[in-house]
Design an enzyme around this catalytic site. Structure first.
Site, PDB file in Angstrom:
ATOM      1  N   SER A   1       0.843  -1.195   0.000  1.00 20.70           N
ATOM      2  CA  SER A   1       0.000   0.000   0.000  1.00 20.70           C
ATOM      3  C   SER A   1       0.884   1.254   0.000  1.00 20.70           C
ATOM      4  CB  SER A   1      -0.968  -0.044   1.186  1.00 20.70           C
ATOM      5  OG  SER A   1      -2.028   0.856   1.015  1.00 20.70           O
TER       6      SER A   1
ATOM      7  N   ASP B   1      -9.285  -4.640  -5.701  1.00 18.98           N
ATOM      8  CA  ASP B   1      -8.660  -3.751  -4.712  1.00 18.98           C
ATOM      9  C   ASP B   1      -8.697  -2.317  -5.229  1.00 18.98           C
ATOM     10  OD1 ASP B   1      -7.025  -2.305  -3.020  1.00 18.98           O
ATOM     11  OD2 ASP B   1      -5.355  -3.727  -3.080  1.00 18.98           O
TER      12      ASP B   1
ATOM     13  N   HIS C   1      -8.076  -5.428  -0.380  1.00 21.66           N
ATOM     14  CA  HIS C   1      -6.853  -4.736   0.031  1.00 21.66           C
ATOM     15  C   HIS C   1      -6.261  -5.335   1.308  1.00 21.66           C
ATOM     16  CE1 HIS C   1      -3.979  -1.540  -0.379  1.00 21.66           C
ATOM     17  NE2 HIS C   1      -4.197  -1.108   0.852  1.00 21.66           N
TER      18      HIS C   1
END
Length: 223
Positions: free
Chosen positions: A124, A192, A205
């Site tokens: 991320s 995602d 995610h």
């Protein structure tokens, strides 16, 4: 200790998603690895940049399980780890601070341990940190930033693998190209919203623990 993760916030802007994770207590969110300028000279060091507000030593969702899996896959090689020291929050300078720390640490470690190789891991916002550090700008991506530092050419051959998960630049249609491309595994779970433009599966995610074995196998094959 059982750590329960919940989705704290998800917003969509310009086709890119923002997922932030919160742990149930301040203790969990404060858990990070102790950092040193130059650790022991193991064969391989795993350098991990966690996601936004992600608890865990190297990162509960990605860094920790990948490191554990790689210990099993990299038979006969000694491993150590380093957690990139940065806020991993929503500050506009957060990713840039991670970028600076990652580059400074790897450069220092490479000088202290000339034969050591590196596996870079980013999840991320942490993927933004790694992207910037290898010369791929995350500017304009969710919790991204312009490049403030890049790994020097002398260090580049020592990077065995780059493992990216939920990489926000992919929602911009970008990816890792150039020198590091063949050494990079960039995983985006279907739906995602952080890495897939138009994605709407927020749970995707949080699913990257499922890819730890795949990522470790990829990295081990390049050590």
């Amino acid at each position: 200790m059982r750590i329960r993760l919940c989705l704290a916030a998800l917003s969509l802007a310009g086709g890119a998603g923002l997922a932030t994770l919160s742990a149930p207590s301040a203790t969990a969110t404060a858990t990070t690895a102790a950092t040193t300028a130059a650790a022991a000279c193991t064969d391989v060091e795993v350098v991990s940049a966690r996601g936004t507000f992600e608890p865990g030593t190297l990162g509960f969702i990605v860094g920790d399980p990948v490191y554990s899996a790689l210990q099993k896959k990299a038979a006969g090689k000694s491993l150590s780890s380093y957690a990139v020291d940065y806020p991993a929050n929503l500050s506009p300078t957060s990713a840039a601070r991670g970028n600076t720390d990652l580059v400074n640490h790897v450069r220092s470690q490479a000088a202290a341990c000339p034969n050591q190789r590196f596996v870079l891991v980013g999840y991320s916002q942490g993927a933004n940190v790694v992207d910037n550090s290898i010369g791929i700008s995350s500017a304009g991506a969710v919790v991204g930033s312009p490049i403030v530092a890049t790994l020097p050419a002398a260090v580049e051959p020592k990077v065995a693998a780059v493992l990216l998960f939920g990489n926000p630049i992919r929602a911009l249609g970008k990816s890792v190209t150039g020198t590091y491309q063949s050494r990079t595994l960039d995983i985006c779970a279907k739906g995602d919203p952080v890495c897939e433009r138009g994605g709407n599966d927020t749970g995707a995610h949080l699913s990257y623990r499922d890819n730890a074995d795949e990522a470790a196998t990829f990295a081990a094959s390049r050590l």
